[in-house]
Design a protein around this motif. Structure first.
Motif, PDB file in Angstrom:
ATOM      1  N   THR A  19       0.826  -1.207   0.000  1.00 30.71           N
ATOM      2  CA  THR A  19       0.000   0.000   0.000  1.00 30.71           C
ATOM      3  C   THR A  19       0.867   1.267   0.000  1.00 30.71           C
ATOM      4  OG1 THR A  19      -0.133  -0.158   2.410  1.00 30.71           O
ATOM      5  CG2 THR A  19      -1.964  -1.080   1.140  1.00 30.71           C
ATOM      6  N   ASP A  20       2.065   1.189   0.609  1.00 32.82           N
ATOM      7  CA  ASP A  20       2.957   2.346   0.584  1.00 32.82           C
ATOM      8  C   ASP A  20       3.385   2.661  -0.842  1.00 32.82           C
ATOM      9  OD1 ASP A  20       2.915   2.686   3.368  1.00 32.82           O
ATOM     10  OD2 ASP A  20       4.447   1.145   3.616  1.00 32.82           O
ATOM     11  N   GLY A 153     -10.929  29.181 -19.531  1.00 28.97           N
ATOM     12  CA  GLY A 153      -9.793  28.261 -19.589  1.00 28.97           C
ATOM     13  C   GLY A 153      -9.149  28.046 -18.233  1.00 28.97           C
ATOM     14  N   VAL A 154      -8.939  29.130 -17.501  1.00 28.80           N
ATOM     15  CA  VAL A 154      -8.354  29.015 -16.156  1.00 28.80           C
ATOM     16  C   VAL A 154      -9.276  28.214 -15.241  1.00 28.80           C
ATOM     17  CG1 VAL A 154      -7.690  30.326 -14.108  1.00 28.80           C
ATOM     18  CG2 VAL A 154      -6.997  31.126 -16.363  1.00 28.80           C
ATOM     19  N   GLY A 155     -10.574  28.469 -15.343  1.00 21.47           N
ATOM     20  CA  GLY A 155     -11.531  27.723 -14.525  1.00 21.47           C
ATOM     21  C   GLY A 155     -11.516  26.234 -14.838  1.00 21.47           C
ATOM     22  N   ALA A 156     -11.416  25.896 -16.128  1.00 24.12           N
ATOM     23  CA  ALA A 156     -11.359  24.485 -16.514  1.00 24.12           C
ATOM     24  C   ALA A 156     -10.094  23.818 -15.988  1.00 24.12           C
ATOM     25  CB  ALA A 156     -11.433  24.358 -18.033  1.00 24.12           C
ATOM     26  N   ALA A 157      -8.965  24.524 -16.064  1.00 24.11           N
ATOM     27  CA  ALA A 157      -7.709  23.969 -15.548  1.00 24.11           C
ATOM     28  C   ALA A 157      -7.795  23.738 -14.046  1.00 24.11           C
ATOM     29  CB  ALA A 157      -6.549  24.902 -15.886  1.00 24.11           C
ATOM     30  N   LEU A 158      -8.331  24.710 -13.313  1.00 21.22           N
ATOM     31  CA  LEU A 158      -8.465  24.560 -11.865  1.00 21.22           C
ATOM     32  C   LEU A 158      -9.443  23.440 -11.515  1.00 21.22           C
ATOM     33  CD1 LEU A 158      -8.537  28.301 -10.728  1.00 21.22           C
ATOM     34  CD2 LEU A 158      -6.647  26.675 -10.546  1.00 21.22           C
ATOM     35  N   ALA A 159     -10.504  23.312 -12.298  1.00 22.85           N
ATOM     36  CA  ALA A 159     -11.464  22.235 -12.051  1.00 22.85           C
ATOM     37  C   ALA A 159     -10.814  20.871 -12.276  1.00 22.85           C
ATOM     38  CB  ALA A 159     -12.680  22.402 -12.963  1.00 22.85           C
ATOM     39  N   THR A 160      -9.956  20.775 -13.296  1.00 23.02           N
ATOM     40  CA  THR A 160      -9.249  19.517 -13.553  1.00 23.02           C
ATOM     41  C   THR A 160      -8.347  19.163 -12.380  1.00 23.02           C
ATOM     42  OG1 THR A 160      -9.304  19.933 -15.936  1.00 23.02           O
ATOM     43  CG2 THR A 160      -7.685  18.335 -15.138  1.00 23.02           C
ATOM     44  N   VAL A 161      -7.615  20.156 -11.877  1.00 22.94           N
ATOM     45  CA  VAL A 161      -6.748  19.930 -10.714  1.00 22.94           C
ATOM     46  C   VAL A 161      -7.588  19.457  -9.528  1.00 22.94           C
ATOM     47  CG1 VAL A 161      -5.247  21.055  -9.031  1.00 22.94           C
ATOM     48  CG2 VAL A 161      -4.987  21.565 -11.461  1.00 22.94           C
ATOM     49  N   ALA A 162      -8.716  20.110  -9.298  1.00 21.59           N
ATOM     50  CA  ALA A 162      -9.573  19.742  -8.162  1.00 21.59           C
ATOM     51  C   ALA A 162     -10.104  18.319  -8.301  1.00 21.59           C
ATOM     52  CB  ALA A 162     -10.731  20.735  -8.045  1.00 21.59           C
ATOM     53  N   VAL A 163     -10.504  17.938  -9.517  1.00 22.89           N
ATOM     54  CA  VAL A 163     -11.039  16.591  -9.731  1.00 22.89           C
ATOM     55  C   VAL A 163      -9.960  15.541  -9.501  1.00 22.89           C
ATOM     56  CG1 VAL A 163     -11.915  15.020 -11.500  1.00 22.89           C
ATOM     57  CG2 VAL A 163     -12.900  17.293 -11.269  1.00 22.89           C
ATOM     58  N   VAL A 164      -8.773  15.761 -10.079  1.00 16.36           N
ATOM     59  CA  VAL A 164      -7.681  14.797  -9.917  1.00 16.36           C
ATOM     60  C   VAL A 164      -7.313  14.638  -8.448  1.00 16.36           C
ATOM     61  CG1 VAL A 164      -5.245  14.357 -10.409  1.00 16.36           C
ATOM     62  CG2 VAL A 164      -6.752  15.134 -12.240  1.00 16.36           C
ATOM     63  N   GLU A 165      -7.172  15.757  -7.743  1.00 14.63           N
ATOM     64  CA  GLU A 165      -6.796  15.690  -6.328  1.00 14.63           C
ATOM     65  C   GLU A 165      -7.897  15.051  -5.483  1.00 14.63           C
ATOM     66  OE1 GLU A 165      -4.635  16.159  -2.775  1.00 14.63           O
ATOM     67  OE2 GLU A 165      -4.112  15.938  -4.896  1.00 14.63           O
ATOM     68  N   THR A 166      -9.167  15.320  -5.817  1.00 14.76           N
ATOM     69  CA  THR A 166     -10.268  14.698  -5.085  1.00 14.76           C
ATOM     70  C   THR A 166     -10.276  13.188  -5.279  1.00 14.76           C
ATOM     71  OG1 THR A 166     -11.612  16.704  -5.286  1.00 14.76           O
ATOM     72  CG2 THR A 166     -12.770  14.649  -4.803  1.00 14.76           C
ATOM     73  N   VAL A 167     -10.081  12.753  -6.527  1.00 14.68           N
ATOM     74  CA  VAL A 167     -10.041  11.311  -6.805  1.00 14.68           C
ATOM     75  C   VAL A 167      -8.870  10.667  -6.070  1.00 14.68           C
ATOM     76  CG1 VAL A 167      -9.666   9.596  -8.617  1.00 14.68           C
ATOM     77  CG2 VAL A 167     -11.238  11.498  -9.008  1.00 14.68           C
ATOM     78  N   ARG A 168      -7.707  11.324  -6.084  1.00 15.77           N
ATOM     79  CA  ARG A 168      -6.538  10.771  -5.381  1.00 15.77           C
ATOM     80  C   ARG A 168      -6.821  10.632  -3.892  1.00 15.77           C
ATOM     81  NH1 ARG A 168      -2.457  11.847  -2.149  1.00 15.77           N
ATOM     82  NH2 ARG A 168      -3.230  13.946  -1.739  1.00 15.77           N
ATOM     83  N   ARG A 169      -7.408  11.651  -3.292  1.00 18.49           N
ATOM     84  CA  ARG A 169      -7.691  11.600  -1.852  1.00 18.49           C
ATOM     85  C   ARG A 169      -8.712  10.520  -1.520  1.00 18.49           C
ATOM     86  NH1 ARG A 169      -6.269  16.084   1.428  1.00 18.49           N
ATOM     87  NH2 ARG A 169      -5.040  17.624   0.285  1.00 18.49           N
ATOM     88  N   ILE A 171      -9.186   7.705  -3.187  1.00 18.10           N
ATOM     89  CA  ILE A 171      -8.519   6.405  -3.302  1.00 18.10           C
ATOM     90  C   ILE A 171      -7.628   6.150  -2.091  1.00 18.10           C
ATOM     91  CG2 ILE A 171      -6.864   5.065  -4.666  1.00 18.10           C
ATOM     92  CD1 ILE A 171      -7.965   6.469  -7.157  1.00 18.10           C
ATOM     93  N   VAL A 172      -6.858   7.161  -1.689  1.00 14.68           N
ATOM     94  CA  VAL A 172      -5.990   7.002  -0.520  1.00 14.68           C
ATOM     95  C   VAL A 172      -6.830   6.752   0.730  1.00 14.68           C
ATOM     96  CG1 VAL A 172      -4.383   8.214   1.004  1.00 14.68           C
ATOM     97  CG2 VAL A 172      -4.073   8.336  -1.469  1.00 14.68           C
ATOM     98  N   TRP A 173      -7.923   7.482   0.896  1.00 14.47           N
ATOM     99  CA  TRP A 173      -8.799   7.269   2.053  1.00 14.47           C
ATOM    100  C   TRP A 173      -9.311   5.833   2.080  1.00 14.47           C
ATOM    101  CZ3 TRP A 173     -14.095   6.115   2.049  1.00 14.47           C
ATOM    102  CH2 TRP A 173     -14.711   6.150   3.308  1.00 14.47           C
ATOM    103  N   ASN A 174      -9.704   5.311   0.920  1.00 15.15           N
ATOM    104  CA  ASN A 174     -10.194   3.934   0.855  1.00 15.15           C
ATOM    105  C   ASN A 174      -9.086   2.943   1.189  1.00 15.15           C
ATOM    106  OD1 ASN A 174     -12.316   2.052   0.279  1.00 15.15           O
ATOM    107  ND2 ASN A 174     -11.266   1.572  -1.626  1.00 15.15           N
ATOM    108  N   MET A 175      -7.873   3.203   0.699  1.00 16.88           N
ATOM    109  CA  MET A 175      -6.743   2.326   1.000  1.00 16.88           C
ATOM    110  C   MET A 175      -6.435   2.331   2.499  1.00 16.88           C
ATOM    111  SD  MET A 175      -4.334   3.328  -2.247  1.00 16.88           S
ATOM    112  CE  MET A 175      -2.901   2.470  -1.629  1.00 16.88           C
ATOM    113  N   VAL A 176      -6.436   3.502   3.106  1.00 15.77           N
ATOM    114  CA  VAL A 176      -6.159   3.600   4.542  1.00 15.77           C
ATOM    115  C   VAL A 176      -7.255   2.910   5.347  1.00 15.77           C
ATOM    116  CG1 VAL A 176      -5.959   5.222   6.466  1.00 15.77           C
ATOM    117  CG2 VAL A 176      -4.777   5.688   4.322  1.00 15.77           C
ATOM    118  N   ARG A 177      -8.482   3.087   4.934  1.00 18.74           N
ATOM    119  CA  ARG A 177      -9.599   2.447   5.641  1.00 18.74           C
ATOM    120  C   ARG A 177      -9.472   0.929   5.594  1.00 18.74           C
ATOM    121  NH1 ARG A 177     -14.531   0.656   4.218  1.00 18.74           N
ATOM    122  NH2 ARG A 177     -14.216   1.302   2.052  1.00 18.74           N
ATOM    123  N   ARG A 178      -9.113   0.385   4.429  1.00 19.87           N
ATOM    124  CA  ARG A 178      -8.936  -1.059   4.330  1.00 19.87           C
ATOM    125  C   ARG A 178      -7.730  -1.536   5.137  1.00 19.87           C
ATOM    126  NH1 ARG A 178      -9.466  -2.827  -1.864  1.00 19.87           N
ATOM    127  NH2 ARG A 178      -8.137  -1.014  -2.160  1.00 19.87           N
TER     128      ARG A 178
END
Length: 201
Positions: A19-20, A153-169, A171-178
């Motif tokens: 998991t690490d 364009g700036v809003g779309a870029a920031l939204a992409t960053v937010a989506v990627v970081e949310t998905v990463r968090r 997944i990590v939360w689910n891994m830690v929970r398991r």
């Protein structure tokens, strides 16, 4: 960079868990997605918005006409209003009854807002109308359209960053929970014998 350092630190460590490594690779993948996908989505969105807004601005500039209106009298009951457009200075407007000629030559008469602080009978002011002389708003100019496109364009870029970081968090939360669930199961198995003499011998 933290993801790269994490991968390097865990590369030959005996204490490294699967998991690490998964968390480190996930962080690296998220970083690469942010670096690549955010600018691309911002560029594509900004370009599409620019094309659409410039077409709209062109259509408005062709269909809206600035005519000269003449104040008949000032109308009471409503205080002066303040309106603002992006890229335009704030203008004090007064409610007046005015006459103007439509682009097709017909005469028009009605209540409108004049960009005059203290209007008097006979004062002239600019008024935007459609081809039939009906009052409309100022057409979108190219500079304002470009500003809106850049913001999109700036809003779309920031939204992409937010989506990627949310998905990463997530997944990590689910891994830690398991991981914690597995630890709880291991403690439950070891619990009955914990602290007893001769345990594990």
């Amino acid at each position: 960079m933290r993801a790269l350092r994490g991968l390097w630190r865990w590369r030959r460590n005996q204490l490294c868990r699967a998991t690490d490594l998964a968390e480190a690779w996930l962080a690296l993948a998220a970083l690469l997605l942010i670096v690549v996908a955010a600018p691309v989505s911002g560029f594509l969105t900004g370009t599409a918005a620019q094309d659409s807004l410039q077409r709209s601005a062109g259509a408005q500039q062709r269909s809206r006409h600035l005519v000269t209106a003449t104040v008949v009298r000032r109308l009471g009951g409503a205080p002066p209003e303040v309106e603002s457009d992006i890229g335009a200075a704030r203008e004090t407007r007064s409610r007046v009854l005015a006459d103007w000629a439509a682009p097709d030559g017909t005469s028009r008469h009605g209540a409108t807002l004049a960009d005059i602080e203290s209007p008097h009978r006979g004062d002239h002011f600019g008024l935007w109308t459609d081809p039939r002389g009906r009052i409309t708003t100022r057409p979108l100019d190219t500079e304002t359209a470009t500003t809106h496109a850049v913001l999109a364009g700036v809003g779309a870029a920031l939204a992409t960053v937010a989506v990627v970081e949310t998905v990463r968090r997530l997944i990590v939360w689910n891994m830690v929970r398991r991981r914690y669930a597995r630890w709880d199961q291991a403690w439950d198995r070891a619990g009955p014998d914990w602290g007893k003499a001769g345990t594990g011998s």
